[in-house]
Scaffold this active site. Structure first.
Site, mmCIF file in Angstrom:
data_model
loop_
_atom_site.group_PDB
_atom_site.id
_atom_site.type_symbol
_atom_site.label_atom_id
_atom_site.label_comp_id
_atom_site.label_asym_id
_atom_site.label_seq_id
_atom_site.Cartn_x
_atom_site.Cartn_y
_atom_site.Cartn_z
ATOM 1 N NE ARG A 277 47.108 -46.636 -12.190
ATOM 2 C CZ ARG A 277 47.601 -46.491 -13.424
ATOM 3 N NH1 ARG A 277 48.605 -47.256 -13.833
ATOM 4 N NH2 ARG A 277 47.096 -45.605 -14.255
ATOM 5 N NE ARG B 87 43.246 -42.076 -25.366
ATOM 6 C CZ ARG B 87 44.508 -42.423 -25.183
ATOM 7 N NH1 ARG B 87 45.349 -42.398 -26.211
ATOM 8 N NH2 ARG B 87 44.949 -42.803 -23.998
#
Length: 602
Positions: free
Chosen positions: A132, A173
């Site tokens: 990944r 964020r």
């Protein structure tokens, strides 16, 4: 999207660069492996050199990618085909020689701990099936180096590793703070869309202008998936005033969620589009698409890939309140899915996560599409050499539910014990599979709470006798080939150019391994994600018998089969090989005994 350290993401700015390995020398060593260990999913291949480390103790895209059939005919209950009732009779213990390989695949996140040639090859030898690439960290140069290493490893023909690109997706964020803030329960803080708020005077900036519109009074604001939580008391045109409920330390650029709500952001950001194009250029096999809220974005990406002539499987990450609300449509459109439990547990009540995990796994299983269960599977092994017992049970539950793969994040990206993490996951998965095989029999069923898993496509009442379509015939042959192999306790061997038949066989979860031979490297890698499939590269000859013998010899050489053992060979699927399009065949063959061994037995 799977976020923060819970999903294996590194501190901001830490990519997988060459210098990181020397600067971040881990405390781990490779496990010592008996020379008798056969090359395969669960062990080192012979001849792999080990260095002593110091600390871990000893092409056009298809909407039916591989197996996602969109139409066909299946056998109806009126014809007498129905699942067999479970019985209380125990199946006999299998001999050691017949014990199957681990069928549940392992996805490993690559990071500073694992991006060197030595470390990546070691993970692959230890049992990694899919590498990944976390696009939230690193750059295209560092990720390209990982892709090149995976392809180099695959050419060695030791194991087979697919490549999955995981997009960053839209994220809400907080901004930078001058110093970490120790938030105490009951204290009040203001989150603002106005730039410049750096934590002083209790004001913290947010990077998303729509934040004010998305939140409401009394909503719960979660930081890093719930590590801290705050209740929203009031809001203005630029500010949101909150009271700390669950305290903790608030650092810079923390991931923010609102319980039960998804941010109104596009699922594919400008950065994501650049990363997706990078994936096309370097030849990745799968996209893990973050924060998919509906099927529309999947169709949009499929159209884009078709124009590029790229055949890359799309696996939406089910991780938001909106995605579970459109689950059926998303799974219909996609080529599989990932259960991204980090953000899913932030946007939904945490007690709902097991329910949705089961729903997603079974939804993919019924559609014949691969599914990955991710997040916190061995989180404690980032810093500890042994897992918690709850983590072991978590892996076992995912395996029993029938997932195709389980995923490691920080454990292999930056953890201290990457090889032990893979070994633990592989061991638990295989032990669980063997227990299921011994006590439950064939897994054509979902979990105990779900309906039986049989045909991918439901029977059509208007179908006429003798008019079964090609996809329907392929599915029927996969079903009965699985039944035959289970009855005689043997492996399945299939030859494929497109990967459809191996994926169909995987859907029916045979008791023993599926050995899929293909002359297409891309198909070989994609099959690495599918449950129970060991994909092997081989050039096919014009003569079927010659190819069969060559394939069986290769299986014997690798130790996958032995003389005197039976194997079931399946010839069916969308693309005929050595047969006419209207013929299909299942045959059982006995593997020839080595003359030398035969004479010794005499």
């Amino acid at each position: 999207m799977v976020s923060g350290l819970l999903q294996g993401k590194l501190p901001l700015g830490h990519g997988c660069r060459a210098g990181d390995v020397k600067q971040r020398r881990r405390a781990h060593t490779r496990p010592v492996v008996n020379e008798a260990t056969r090359p395969g999913q669960d062990g080192f291949a012979k001849g792999h050199k080990q260095k002593n480390k110091q600390s871990e103790p000893a092409r056009p895209v298809s909407t039916d990618a591989l197996a996602s059939y969109s139409q066909g005919v299946s056998l109806s209950k009126e014809l007498g085909y129905k699942p067999q009732e479970q019985t209380s009779v125990e199946k006999p213990e299998m001999s050691k020689a017949m014990t199957p390989f681990r069928k549940t695949k392992i996805v490993c996140t690559i990071g500073p701990t694992s991006c060197s040639r030595e470390d990546l090859f070691g993970l692959a030898d230890q049992g990694m099936n899919v590498a990944r690439l976390n696009m939230s960290h690193g750059d295209h140069k560092s990720h390209k180096a990982v892709v090149d290493l995976v392809k180099e490893y695959n050419k060695l023909n030791r194991n087979n590793v697919a490549i999955m690109l995981d997009t960053k997706g839209p994220e809400v964020r907080s901004g930078d703070v001058t110093e970490p803030i120790d938030m105490k329960p009951g204290a009040k803080y203001t989150f603002t869309i106005k730039e410049g708020a750096d934590g002083k005077n209790g004001r913290i900036s947010v990077n998303y202008d729509g934040f004010i519109d998305d939140v409401s009074v009394n909503d719960m604001l979660l930081v890093d998936g719930g590590m801290l939580s705050l209740k929203i008391l009031e809001k203005t045109k630029q500010d949101v005033v909150c009271e700390v409920v669950d305290g903790g330390v608030m650092g810079s650029r923390r991931h923010l969620n609102i319980r039960g709500k998804s941010a109104n952001l596009p699922a594919i950001t400008d950065k994501d589009w650049l990363d997706l194009q990078f994936g096309i250029d370097v030849g990745v096999d799968y996209y893990a698409l973050s924060f998919v809220r509906s099927a529309d974005v999947i169709y949009e990406l499929k159209a884009y890939l078709a124009k590029q002539g790229a055949a890359i499987g799309i696996l939406p990450k089910i991780e938001s309140a909106d995605s579970v609300g459109h689950l059926s449509d998303i799974l219909d459109a996609a080529d599989g899915a990932m259960v991204a439990r980090g953000d899913l547990g932030a946007e939904l009540p945490v007690q709902d996560v097991p329910y949705w995990q089961s729903r997603i796994v079974q939804g993919c299983r019924k559609r014949g599409k691969p599914v990955i269960v991710a997040t916190n599977m061995l989180e404690s092994m980032i810093t500890n050499p042994t897992p918690t017992r709850a983590e072991v049970s978590d892996i076992a539950i995912a395996v029993r539910e029938g997932t195709d793969a389980v995923m490691l994040s920080g454990e292999t990206a930056y953890g201290k014990f990457p090889y032990k993490s893979v070994s633990v996951m592989a061991t638990v998965a295989k032990r669980t599979e063997n227990a299921m095989l011994t006590y439950q029999g064939t897994r054509r069923f979902g979990s105990e709470e779900s309906e039986p898993i049989d045909w991918i496509v439901a029977p059509k009442s208007e179908s006429k006798a003798g008019s079964m379509t090609q996809p329907g015939l392929s599915e029927m042959f996969a079903y009965h080939a699985t039944t035959m192999a289970n009855t005689i306790s043997t492996s399945l061997v299939v030859f494929s150019r497109k990967g459809h038949m191996p994926a169909l066989l995987s859907h029916y979860r045979p008791d023993f391994p599926i050995y899929a031979f293909t002359e297409n490297r891309d198909i070989q890698r994609r099959l690495a994600l599918y449950h129970g499939i060991t994909a092997l590269y081989m050039n096919f000859s014009q003569d079927a018998e010659e190819t069969f013998e060559k394939a069986i010899d290769e299986l014997k050489r690798r130790g996958y089969v032995k003389g005197g053992q039976q194997v079931a060979i399946v010839q069916s699927g969308k693309q005929p090989i050595w047969r006419s399009a209207s013929t299909h065949a299942i045959q059982v063959r006995q593997v020839a005994v080595d003359p030398k061994l035969s004479s010794e037995d005499d």
